[in-house]
Motif scaffolding. Structure first.
Motif, PDB file in Angstrom:
ATOM      1  N   GLY A 125     -17.688  22.681   3.287  1.00 16.56           N
ATOM      2  CA  GLY A 125     -18.291  23.657   2.380  1.00 16.56           C
ATOM      3  C   GLY A 125     -18.215  23.216   0.924  1.00 16.56           C
ATOM      4  N   TRP A 126     -18.238  21.901   0.717  1.00 13.08           N
ATOM      5  CA  TRP A 126     -18.120  21.337  -0.629  1.00 13.08           C
ATOM      6  C   TRP A 126     -19.483  20.911  -1.153  1.00 13.08           C
ATOM      7  N   ALA A 127     -19.614  20.912  -2.460  1.00 14.80           N
ATOM      8  CA  ALA A 127     -20.813  20.399  -3.124  1.00 14.80           C
ATOM      9  C   ALA A 127     -20.756  18.872  -3.127  1.00 14.80           C
ATOM     10  N   GLU A 128     -21.926  18.268  -3.269  1.00 14.41           N
ATOM     11  CA  GLU A 128     -22.022  16.802  -3.356  1.00 14.41           C
ATOM     12  C   GLU A 128     -21.133  16.261  -4.473  1.00 14.41           C
ATOM     13  N   ALA A 129     -21.114  16.950  -5.598  1.00 11.39           N
ATOM     14  CA  ALA A 129     -20.316  16.499  -6.748  1.00 11.39           C
ATOM     15  C   ALA A 129     -18.823  16.475  -6.424  1.00 11.39           C
ATOM     16  N   THR A 130     -18.389  17.386  -5.611  1.00 16.54           N
ATOM     17  CA  THR A 130     -16.974  17.426  -5.213  1.00 16.54           C
ATOM     18  C   THR A 130     -16.610  16.170  -4.438  1.00 16.54           C
ATOM     19  N   VAL A 131     -17.449  15.789  -3.491  1.00 14.12           N
ATOM     20  CA  VAL A 131     -17.190  14.592  -2.687  1.00 14.12           C
ATOM     21  C   VAL A 131     -17.217  13.353  -3.579  1.00 14.12           C
ATOM     22  N   ARG A 132     -18.170  13.289  -4.500  1.00 15.69           N
ATOM     23  CA  ARG A 132     -18.237  12.143  -5.419  1.00 15.69           C
ATOM     24  C   ARG A 132     -16.970  12.063  -6.289  1.00 15.69           C
ATOM     25  N   THR A 133     -16.479  13.199  -6.738  1.00 13.22           N
ATOM     26  CA  THR A 133     -15.243  13.230  -7.526  1.00 13.22           C
ATOM     27  C   THR A 133     -14.069  12.721  -6.692  1.00 13.22           C
ATOM     28  N   LEU A 134     -13.992  13.152  -5.439  1.00 13.94           N
ATOM     29  CA  LEU A 134     -12.904  12.702  -4.566  1.00 13.94           C
ATOM     30  C   LEU A 134     -12.985  11.196  -4.315  1.00 13.94           C
ATOM     31  N   ILE A 135     -14.194  10.678  -4.134  1.00 15.36           N
ATOM     32  CA  ILE A 135     -14.382   9.232  -3.958  1.00 15.36           C
ATOM     33  C   ILE A 135     -13.865   8.492  -5.188  1.00 15.36           C
ATOM     34  N   ASN A 136     -14.216   8.980  -6.368  1.00 15.49           N
ATOM     35  CA  ASN A 136     -13.767   8.328  -7.608  1.00 15.49           C
ATOM     36  C   ASN A 136     -12.254   8.373  -7.762  1.00 15.49           C
ATOM     37  N   ARG A 137     -11.639   9.484  -7.384  1.00 23.10           N
ATOM     38  CA  ARG A 137     -10.183   9.585  -7.440  1.00 23.10           C
ATOM     39  C   ARG A 137      -9.538   8.567  -6.492  1.00 23.10           C
ATOM     40  N   LEU A 138     -10.105   8.452  -5.297  1.00 18.87           N
ATOM     41  CA  LEU A 138      -9.569   7.514  -4.309  1.00 18.87           C
ATOM     42  C   LEU A 138      -9.728   6.067  -4.775  1.00 18.87           C
ATOM     43  N   LEU A 139     -10.822   5.782  -5.452  1.00 16.26           N
ATOM     44  CA  LEU A 139     -11.027   4.451  -6.042  1.00 16.26           C
ATOM     45  C   LEU A 139      -9.963   4.159  -7.095  1.00 16.26           C
ATOM     46  N   THR A 140      -9.744   5.124  -7.973  1.00 11.76           N
ATOM     47  CA  THR A 140      -8.755   4.978  -9.041  1.00 11.76           C
ATOM     48  C   THR A 140      -7.357   4.749  -8.464  1.00 11.76           C
ATOM     49  N   LYS A 141      -7.041   5.431  -7.376  1.00 14.76           N
ATOM     50  CA  LYS A 141      -5.725   5.302  -6.748  1.00 14.76           C
ATOM     51  C   LYS A 141      -5.577   4.015  -5.941  1.00 14.76           C
ATOM     52  N   GLY A 142      -6.703   3.341  -5.680  1.00 13.73           N
ATOM     53  CA  GLY A 142      -6.654   2.118  -4.888  1.00 13.73           C
ATOM     54  C   GLY A 142      -6.654   2.359  -3.396  1.00 13.73           C
ATOM     55  N   ALA A 143      -7.018   3.565  -2.960  1.00 18.44           N
ATOM     56  CA  ALA A 143      -7.049   3.894  -1.540  1.00 18.44           C
ATOM     57  C   ALA A 143      -8.300   3.362  -0.851  1.00 18.44           C
ATOM     58  N   LEU A 144      -9.340   3.090  -1.648  1.00 20.85           N
ATOM     59  CA  LEU A 144     -10.557   2.506  -1.094  1.00 20.85           C
ATOM     60  C   LEU A 144     -11.136   1.520  -2.076  1.00 20.85           C
ATOM     61  N   SER A 145     -12.017   0.667  -1.569  1.00 19.22           N
ATOM     62  CA  SER A 145     -12.676  -0.330  -2.412  1.00 19.22           C
ATOM     63  C   SER A 145     -14.172  -0.075  -2.376  1.00 19.22           C
ATOM     64  N   MET A 184       0.817  -1.200   0.000  1.00 21.10           N
ATOM     65  CA  MET A 184       0.000   0.000   0.000  1.00 21.10           C
ATOM     66  C   MET A 184       0.854   1.254   0.000  1.00 21.10           C
ATOM     67  N   ALA A 185       2.133   1.095   0.218  1.00 16.88           N
ATOM     68  CA  ALA A 185       3.016   2.258   0.193  1.00 16.88           C
ATOM     69  C   ALA A 185       2.981   2.883  -1.188  1.00 16.88           C
ATOM     70  N   GLY A 186       3.120   4.189  -1.227  1.00 14.24           N
ATOM     71  CA  GLY A 186       3.176   4.869  -2.496  1.00 14.24           C
ATOM     72  C   GLY A 186       1.862   5.471  -2.962  1.00 14.24           C
ATOM     73  N   ILE A 187       0.760   5.220  -2.268  1.00 14.78           N
ATOM     74  CA  ILE A 187      -0.501   5.864  -2.637  1.00 14.78           C
ATOM     75  C   ILE A 187      -0.449   7.281  -2.074  1.00 14.78           C
ATOM     76  N   SER A 188      -0.466   8.222  -2.970  1.00 10.13           N
ATOM     77  CA  SER A 188      -0.406   9.621  -2.570  1.00 10.13           C
ATOM     78  C   SER A 188      -1.813  10.208  -2.659  1.00 10.13           C
ATOM     79  N   ILE A 189      -2.292  10.720  -1.551  1.00 11.65           N
ATOM     80  CA  ILE A 189      -3.619  11.331  -1.575  1.00 11.65           C
ATOM     81  C   ILE A 189      -3.504  12.807  -1.199  1.00 11.65           C
ATOM     82  N   SER A 190      -4.331  13.604  -1.841  1.00 12.49           N
ATOM     83  CA  SER A 190      -4.321  15.054  -1.616  1.00 12.49           C
ATOM     84  C   SER A 190      -4.951  15.387  -0.262  1.00 12.49           C
TER      85      SER A 190
END
Length: 125
Positions: A37-57, A1-7
């Motif tokens: 103070g984020w829109a729903e779409a922002t959170v959904r985008t972050l979830i998708n990024r985390l999925l792509t990076k392999g940080a979550l399943s 799991m090392a090497g997953i960089s998250i913002s």
């Protein structure tokens, strides 16, 4: 799991997921969007990024997904602390502690805890 960089923004979603253990997108939106103070779409985008990076399943549950962390909080914390040490203190802990001491950021309790940690580490070697 090392090497997953998250913002920093992605880490807010991960913190909510680590606290919950598992969650739907709606759960994460409720936990993160308002306080940040984020829109729903922002959170959904972050979830998708985390999925792509392999940080979550994600596991499908009917019409929605249930998310679980793959990257543990401990792994993330280790990566973050190593980054700070490497960038600011040449990978050394002593200058970090000295910096906080010089800045008056170490309380008497902190100093006692550090002494105890050093003794424990020294005894273990």
């Amino acid at each position: 799991m090392a090497g997953i960089s998250i913002s920093e923004a992605e880490s807010e979603v991960m913190k909510a997921l680590w606290a919950a253990g598992e969650a739907t997108a709606e759960d994460l939106i409720a936990a993160v969007a308002g306080p940040q103070g984020w829109a729903e779409a922002t959170v959904r985008t972050l979830i998708n990024r985390l999925l792509t990076k392999g940080a979550l399943s994600a596991e499908r549950e009917g019409r929605r997904y249930r998310y679980r962390p793959v990257l543990s909080h401990e792994q993330w914390l280790a990566e973050q602390s190593k980054g700070v040490l490497d960038r600011l203190f040449g990978g050394r802990v002593a200058p970090l502690v000295a910096h906080f001491g010089e800045q008056g950021k170490l309380t008497r309790r902190d100093i006692e805890e550090l002494r105890k940690l050093i003794e424990d580490f020294d005894d273990g070697r």
